[in-house]
Scaffold this motif. Structure first.
Motif, mmCIF file in Angstrom:
data_model
loop_
_atom_site.group_PDB
_atom_site.id
_atom_site.type_symbol
_atom_site.label_atom_id
_atom_site.label_comp_id
_atom_site.label_asym_id
_atom_site.label_seq_id
_atom_site.Cartn_x
_atom_site.Cartn_y
_atom_site.Cartn_z
ATOM 1 N N GLU A 4 -9.194 1.572 -4.808
ATOM 2 C CA GLU A 4 -9.256 0.225 -4.246
ATOM 3 C C GLU A 4 -8.563 0.102 -2.891
ATOM 4 O O GLU A 4 -9.049 -0.579 -2.010
ATOM 5 N N ALA A 5 -7.402 0.735 -2.736
ATOM 6 C CA ALA A 5 -6.664 0.584 -1.475
ATOM 7 C C ALA A 5 -5.627 1.682 -1.363
ATOM 8 O O ALA A 5 -5.278 2.345 -2.344
ATOM 9 N N VAL A 6 -5.127 1.860 -0.150
ATOM 10 C CA VAL A 6 -4.043 2.805 0.115
ATOM 11 C C VAL A 6 -2.733 2.035 0.206
ATOM 12 O O VAL A 6 -2.668 0.956 0.809
ATOM 13 N N VAL A 7 -1.691 2.574 -0.409
ATOM 14 C CA VAL A 7 -0.342 2.015 -0.303
ATOM 15 C C VAL A 7 0.470 2.915 0.619
ATOM 16 O O VAL A 7 0.520 4.135 0.423
ATOM 17 N N VAL A 21 16.171 1.873 3.889
ATOM 18 C CA VAL A 21 15.352 0.790 3.347
ATOM 19 C C VAL A 21 13.934 1.304 3.113
ATOM 20 O O VAL A 21 13.415 2.113 3.891
ATOM 21 N N ARG A 22 13.322 0.790 2.068
ATOM 22 C CA ARG A 22 11.936 1.155 1.746
ATOM 23 C C ARG A 22 11.113 -0.099 1.506
ATOM 24 O O ARG A 22 11.567 -1.054 0.867
ATOM 25 N N VAL A 23 9.886 -0.104 2.032
ATOM 26 C CA VAL A 23 8.902 -1.151 1.759
ATOM 27 C C VAL A 23 7.582 -0.460 1.464
ATOM 28 O O VAL A 23 7.113 0.365 2.264
ATOM 29 N N ASP A 24 6.976 -0.782 0.323
ATOM 30 C CA ASP A 24 5.649 -0.266 -0.015
ATOM 31 C C ASP A 24 4.631 -1.358 0.244
ATOM 32 O O ASP A 24 4.739 -2.458 -0.317
ATOM 33 N N THR A 25 3.641 -1.067 1.086
ATOM 34 C CA THR A 25 2.696 -2.093 1.498
ATOM 35 C C THR A 25 1.292 -1.520 1.600
ATOM 36 O O THR A 25 1.112 -0.325 1.853
ATOM 37 N N ARG A 26 0.301 -2.391 1.414
ATOM 38 C CA ARG A 26 -1.098 -1.999 1.623
ATOM 39 C C ARG A 26 -1.586 -2.369 3.024
ATOM 40 O O ARG A 26 -2.771 -2.226 3.318
ATOM 41 N N GLU A 27 -0.671 -2.832 3.871
ATOM 42 C CA GLU A 27 -1.044 -3.209 5.235
ATOM 43 C C GLU A 27 -1.035 -1.967 6.121
ATOM 44 O O GLU A 27 0.031 -1.414 6.402
ATOM 45 N N GLU A 57 -4.605 -17.270 1.344
ATOM 46 C CA GLU A 57 -4.006 -17.361 0.021
ATOM 47 C C GLU A 57 -2.838 -16.366 -0.087
ATOM 48 O O GLU A 57 -2.766 -15.390 0.662
ATOM 49 N N PRO A 58 -1.910 -16.587 -1.011
ATOM 50 C CA PRO A 58 -0.788 -15.645 -1.164
ATOM 51 C C PRO A 58 -1.269 -14.229 -1.449
ATOM 52 O O PRO A 58 -2.280 -14.023 -2.135
ATOM 53 N N TRP A 59 -0.537 -13.258 -0.927
ATOM 54 C CA TRP A 59 -0.912 -11.845 -1.039
ATOM 55 C C TRP A 59 0.360 -11.023 -1.215
ATOM 56 O O TRP A 59 1.423 -11.391 -0.726
ATOM 57 N N ILE A 60 0.237 -9.905 -1.922
ATOM 58 C CA ILE A 60 1.376 -9.007 -2.116
ATOM 59 C C ILE A 60 1.525 -8.129 -0.867
ATOM 60 O O ILE A 60 0.840 -7.118 -0.723
ATOM 61 N N TYR A 61 2.394 -8.520 0.044
ATOM 62 C CA TYR A 61 2.638 -7.725 1.252
ATOM 63 C C TYR A 61 3.577 -6.558 0.971
ATOM 64 O O TYR A 61 3.494 -5.524 1.645
ATOM 65 N N GLY A 62 4.451 -6.720 0.007
ATOM 66 C CA GLY A 62 5.363 -5.655 -0.365
ATOM 67 C C GLY A 62 5.361 -5.500 -1.869
ATOM 68 O O GLY A 62 5.574 -6.475 -2.602
ATOM 69 N N LEU A 63 5.088 -4.296 -2.381
ATOM 70 C CA LEU A 63 5.005 -4.072 -3.811
ATOM 71 C C LEU A 63 6.392 -4.118 -4.443
ATOM 72 O O LEU A 63 7.387 -3.753 -3.807
ATOM 73 N N ALA A 64 6.442 -4.505 -5.706
ATOM 74 C CA ALA A 64 7.697 -4.445 -6.452
ATOM 75 C C ALA A 64 8.104 -3.002 -6.663
ATOM 76 O O ALA A 64 9.271 -2.623 -6.526
#
Length: 292
Positions: free
Chosen positions: A127-130, A238-244, A280-287
């Motif tokens: 579906e997407a790349v993280v 710091v780490r951020v996991d994102t699909r952006e 609409e709201p979107w998950i910019y950073g994964l838990a």
């Protein structure tokens, strides 16, 4: 579904992951280069069930967890196997165990490169790349876009509102998970016109801090929800996991010296998981990779 796997010289049996000691689980994740600390494992065990593959004397050769949300959906994570056992089919056997226990649910996971072919063979679809963005946060943050609204720490009684907003972004209610992971997190909310417009969490994880979830309706909002934490973490890991992949938010992370360390692939089975809608709201950073 076989509850045991015969390898060349010994047999593995599936056991409840709650029966495994944290030291063994930590050693398992260290063996494949994952950054999870014992405390990270402890938190994971609070949020979902799982299994471990153990031999006759109790040595752990693999793990797998699933995190149910509602009655018909779950995310899968912490699927780890030692190289020795992986070569003899332990990964597929672990996933067979998970799929049997999650029967009737549609599923999502974030696949490493090594496991991607296995999940394709089990009818998961890409579906997407993280993008795993991490590094020592810049001492000077780049200029921020204008803020539309007000940022503030979470106030008493707001967790329900956060869970509602998160459900719109994630697609299903994961309020029970948020209740656990936000207990020891720094939580900031974005309010606009008196209503909740976004939120972000920052907590200890691995080598330093992880910022996530980050839920917002635009790149601009997501930048501010990440920046308010990064301002306190200058010079820290710091780490951020994102699909952006690109855009204002991805560029901001890069300018903060959070470079792309690696990628995983979001996959789903049963029905598509991701459903992004304009404004609409979107998950910019994964838990987390396992939590989605």
């Amino acid at each position: 579904m076989r509850n045991s796997l015969q390898l060349q010289s010994f047999e593995l049996v599936a056991r409840d992951i709650a029966e495994a000691d944290i030291a063994s689980l930590h050693a398992l994740s260290l063996g494949v280069g994952w950054p999870h600390r014992p405390k990270d494992w402890e938190q994971l065990l609070q949020t979902g069930p799982g299994i471990v593959a153990v031999d006759g004397i109790g040595r752990v050769f693999g793990s797998a967890m699933w995190f149910p949300h509602g009655d018909d959906f779950a995310t899968i994570g912490m699927v780890i196997t030692t190289p020795r056992a992986q070569a003899q089919g332990n990964g597929r056997w672990l996933m067979d165990q998970v799929l049997g226990r999650c029967k009737g649910r549609y599923l999502s996971l974030n696949a490493t490169h090594a496991a991607h072919a296995l999940y394709l063979s089990l009818d998961f679809r890409d579906e997407a790349v993280v993008y795993q963005c991490q590094g020592e946060a810049a001492l000077t943050l780049p200029p921020l876009p204008p803020l539309d609204g007000e940022l503030a720490p979470i106030s008493a009684g707001m967790l329900g509102d956060i869970a509602d907003l998160d459900a719109r972004a994630f697609g299903v209610d994961r309020g029970d998970l948020l209740d656990i992971i936000t207990r020891k997190a720094d939580i900031v909310v974005l309010k606009r016109d008196g209503k909740l417009a976004g939120y972000s969490c920052c907590r200890d994880f691995g080598r330093g801090k992880v910022i996530g979830p980050i839920v917002a309706s635009s790149d601009r909002d997501a930048v501010h929800l990440a920046a308010i934490h990064l301002q306190k973490l200058k010079g820290e890991f710091v780490r951020v996991d994102t699909r952006e992949k690109d855009g204002l938010f991805a560029d901001f992370l890069a300018q903060c010296r959070l470079g792309v360390y690696g990628t995983v692939t979001t996959m789903s089975k049963g029905r598509p998981f991701l459903n992004r809608k304009p404004a609409e709201p979107w998950i910019y950073g994964l838990a987390a990779h396992g939590w989605g």
